[in-house]
Enzyme design. Structure first.
Site, PDB file in Angstrom:
ATOM      1  N   TRP A 124      -9.266  25.558 -20.735  1.00  0.00           N
ATOM      2  CA  TRP A 124      -8.162  25.819 -19.795  1.00  0.00           C
ATOM      3  C   TRP A 124      -8.524  25.389 -18.377  1.00  0.00           C
ATOM      4  CZ3 TRP A 124      -5.019  26.400 -23.471  1.00  0.00           C
ATOM      5  CH2 TRP A 124      -5.245  27.271 -24.543  1.00  0.00           C
TER       6      TRP A 124
ATOM      7  N   GLY B 224     -12.296  33.513 -23.641  1.00  0.00           N
ATOM      8  CA  GLY B 224     -11.073  33.853 -22.912  1.00  0.00           C
ATOM      9  C   GLY B 224     -11.347  34.482 -21.573  1.00  0.00           C
ATOM     10  N   SER B 225     -10.730  35.644 -21.344  1.00  0.00           N
ATOM     11  CA  SER B 225     -10.856  36.319 -20.049  1.00  0.00           C
ATOM     12  C   SER B 225     -12.089  37.212 -19.959  1.00  0.00           C
ATOM     13  CB  SER B 225      -9.609  37.168 -19.782  1.00  0.00           C
ATOM     14  OG  SER B 225      -8.459  36.359 -19.736  1.00  0.00           O
TER      15      SER B 225
ATOM     16  N   GLU C  49      -7.774  34.455  -6.737  1.00  0.00           N
ATOM     17  CA  GLU C  49      -7.036  33.776  -7.805  1.00  0.00           C
ATOM     18  C   GLU C  49      -5.887  34.610  -8.342  1.00  0.00           C
ATOM     19  OE1 GLU C  49      -7.780  31.836 -12.239  1.00  0.00           O
ATOM     20  OE2 GLU C  49      -9.492  32.395 -11.005  1.00  0.00           O
TER      21      GLU C  49
ATOM     22  N   MET D  38     -14.484  28.629 -15.769  1.00  0.00           N
ATOM     23  CA  MET D  38     -14.804  30.006 -16.140  1.00  0.00           C
ATOM     24  C   MET D  38     -14.598  30.249 -17.629  1.00  0.00           C
ATOM     25  SD  MET D  38     -13.407  32.403 -13.039  1.00  0.00           S
ATOM     26  CE  MET D  38     -13.761  32.066 -11.316  1.00  0.00           C
ATOM     27  N   SER D  39     -13.349  30.179 -18.113  1.00  0.00           N
ATOM     28  CA  SER D  39     -13.028  30.526 -19.501  1.00  0.00           C
ATOM     29  C   SER D  39     -13.701  29.584 -20.491  1.00  0.00           C
ATOM     30  CB  SER D  39     -11.521  30.496 -19.712  1.00  0.00           C
ATOM     31  OG  SER D  39     -10.871  31.457 -18.912  1.00  0.00           O
ATOM     32  N   GLU D  40     -13.902  30.114 -21.711  1.00  0.00           N
ATOM     33  CA  GLU D  40     -14.534  29.335 -22.778  1.00  0.00           C
ATOM     34  C   GLU D  40     -13.842  29.598 -24.111  1.00  0.00           C
ATOM     35  OE1 GLU D  40     -18.690  30.089 -23.025  1.00  0.00           O
ATOM     36  OE2 GLU D  40     -19.109  29.451 -20.971  1.00  0.00           O
ATOM     37  N   PRO D  41     -14.002  28.708 -25.089  1.00  0.00           N
ATOM     38  CA  PRO D  41     -13.483  28.973 -26.425  1.00  0.00           C
ATOM     39  C   PRO D  41     -14.107  30.246 -26.999  1.00  0.00           C
ATOM     40  CG  PRO D  41     -14.143  26.672 -26.217  1.00  0.00           C
ATOM     41  CD  PRO D  41     -14.635  27.372 -24.995  1.00  0.00           C
TER      42      PRO D  41
END
Length: 385
Positions: free
Chosen positions: A166, A141-142, A252, A135-138
């Site tokens: 992450w 984030g969220s 989650e 899901m997250s990417e540089p």
């Protein structure tokens, strides 16, 4: 007009759950007596032990809520909650199966094709395959609506290019769910997103370690360069990824792992201070215990809502925000109450657990969504933004 509010309905564990709890505790005692694991803080993320996961599977404690027709056990979300709670309390090494059992399985059941269910779910239940989350990417984030990983339509499937960050245990997992932008970004940032099931051994995937402060490796950066994914590995509907991911995040964010990562440290504090702590220590322990119990009741409420087929994503965000703050509060209190020298090589157990908690703590509020993002989710639900 009444103001919007978040409701957490009380939930109680039925008697059958307590009998199950006794069985799980006996199993964990046997495992520890045999020297198969040492309780650690945050072991649900760092304790990757496929053999332990398969021993749980052999007892029917993986895929508990999945239907029997897919190899599951048809048990309730509250029964699964009890098993999860006991594993976390013991600091058991459950990272191998954690993602698949917690959210991949339910997501496949809800959105997967019949072929996907028949292929993946029995393997998940038996501990044959393990999953990670993409899901997250540089730079993202969220804020999942800002993902830049692209899915381009090609003959027979899709070509994926982008980077995920992450991604816990991607270097050990077999598959992962990836959220991509499958259509150009428009006025609605939540439109045009899709999910794909990707084999982590597919050509074009590079997995780079992101060590934490202890030097341990469970976070990763996963780079995808024109990775081909067949149409049979699209999860759900193209363009429906945002709705799918937000329902997945309820699993989650709401579980007891969101407030029990430092529970082994709290237990050790109780052992060290004994039955007659001084007044200051007794007050601190009482406050922590009351907060823990309130979080547990909230988390149980979300589990019951999931059992009813609801999608309590806002309540789950609230549990995660409060829970991760509590996890850090535990080690901060221990540092103030006990004369200790935290070290990863310490012989005294409380010193070792405290070191683990402190060094893992930067990740508490990152994984599953930063607290700032979660508070935004709650504020929006209350009509405050």
């Amino acid at each position: 007009m009444s103001s919007p509010r978040i409701t957490l309905e009380p939930a109680s564990l039925p008697p059958a759950c307590e009998a199950l709890r006794t069985q799980v505790r006996a199993f964990l005692s046997e495992e520890q007596a045999a020297g198969r694991f040492t309780p650690c803080c945050d072991n649900w993320l760092g304790g990757f032990d496929p053999d332990f996961s398969r021993r749980l599977a052999a007892r029917g404690w993986l895929g508990m809520t999945l239907p029997r027709e897919y190899g599951g056990h048809g048990r309730t979300a509250l029964e699964r909650y009890v098993v999860t709670e006991e594993l976390l309390a013991a600091g058991a090494p459950v990272a191998a199966h954690w993602v698949g059992d917690r959210q991949t399985g339910p997501s496949l059941l809800r959105y997967g094709t019949e072929e996907q269910k028949q292929f993946f779910l029995p393997k998940l239940v038996s501990g044959e395959v393990f999953f990670a989350i993409g899901m997250s990417e540089p730079g993202s984030g969220s804020d999942l609506a800002s993902v830049r990983t692209r899915a381009q339509r090609v003959d027979g499937g899709w070509e994926i290019t982008g980077t995920k960050l992450w991604t816990s245990n991607a270097h050990r997992a077999d598959w992962f769910f990836v959220l991509c932008r499958s259509a150009p970004l428009g006025e609605d940032r939540h439109a045009g997103l899709s999910q794909f099931i990707i084999d982590l051994k597919t050509p074009g995937i590079s997995i780079r370690p992101v060590p934490i402060l202890t030097g341990a490796h469970h976070f990763n950066e996963v780079v995808m360069d024109r990775v081909f994914v067949p149409d049979t590995r699209v999860l759900g509907e193209i363009g429906y990824g945002w709705q799918q991911v937000t329902s997945e995040l309820a699993y989650e964010r709401s579980g007891p792992e969101r407030f029990m990562s430092t529970f082994p440290l709290l237990q050790e504090l109780l052992r060290v201070v004994g039955d007659t702590p001084d007044e200051r220590t007794a007050i601190a322990i009482g406050e922590l215990t009351a907060e823990l119990w309130a979080l547990r009741r909230m988390s149980l409420s979300v589990a019951a809502a999931l059992q009813r087929g609801e999608a309590p994503d806002v309540a789950a965000a609230l549990v995660k925000d409060l829970g991760t703050r509590f996890e850090s509060e535990v080690f901060e209190r221990v540092r103030l109450l006990i004369d200790c020298a935290p070290s990863l090589t310490a012989r005294r157990r409380i010193d070792l657990l405290l070191a683990q908690a402190v060094l893992h703590s930067p990740g508490f509020t990152l994984r599953g969504g930063t607290n700032e993002i979660l508070r935004g989710v709650v504020a929006r639900a209350l009509g405050l933004r």
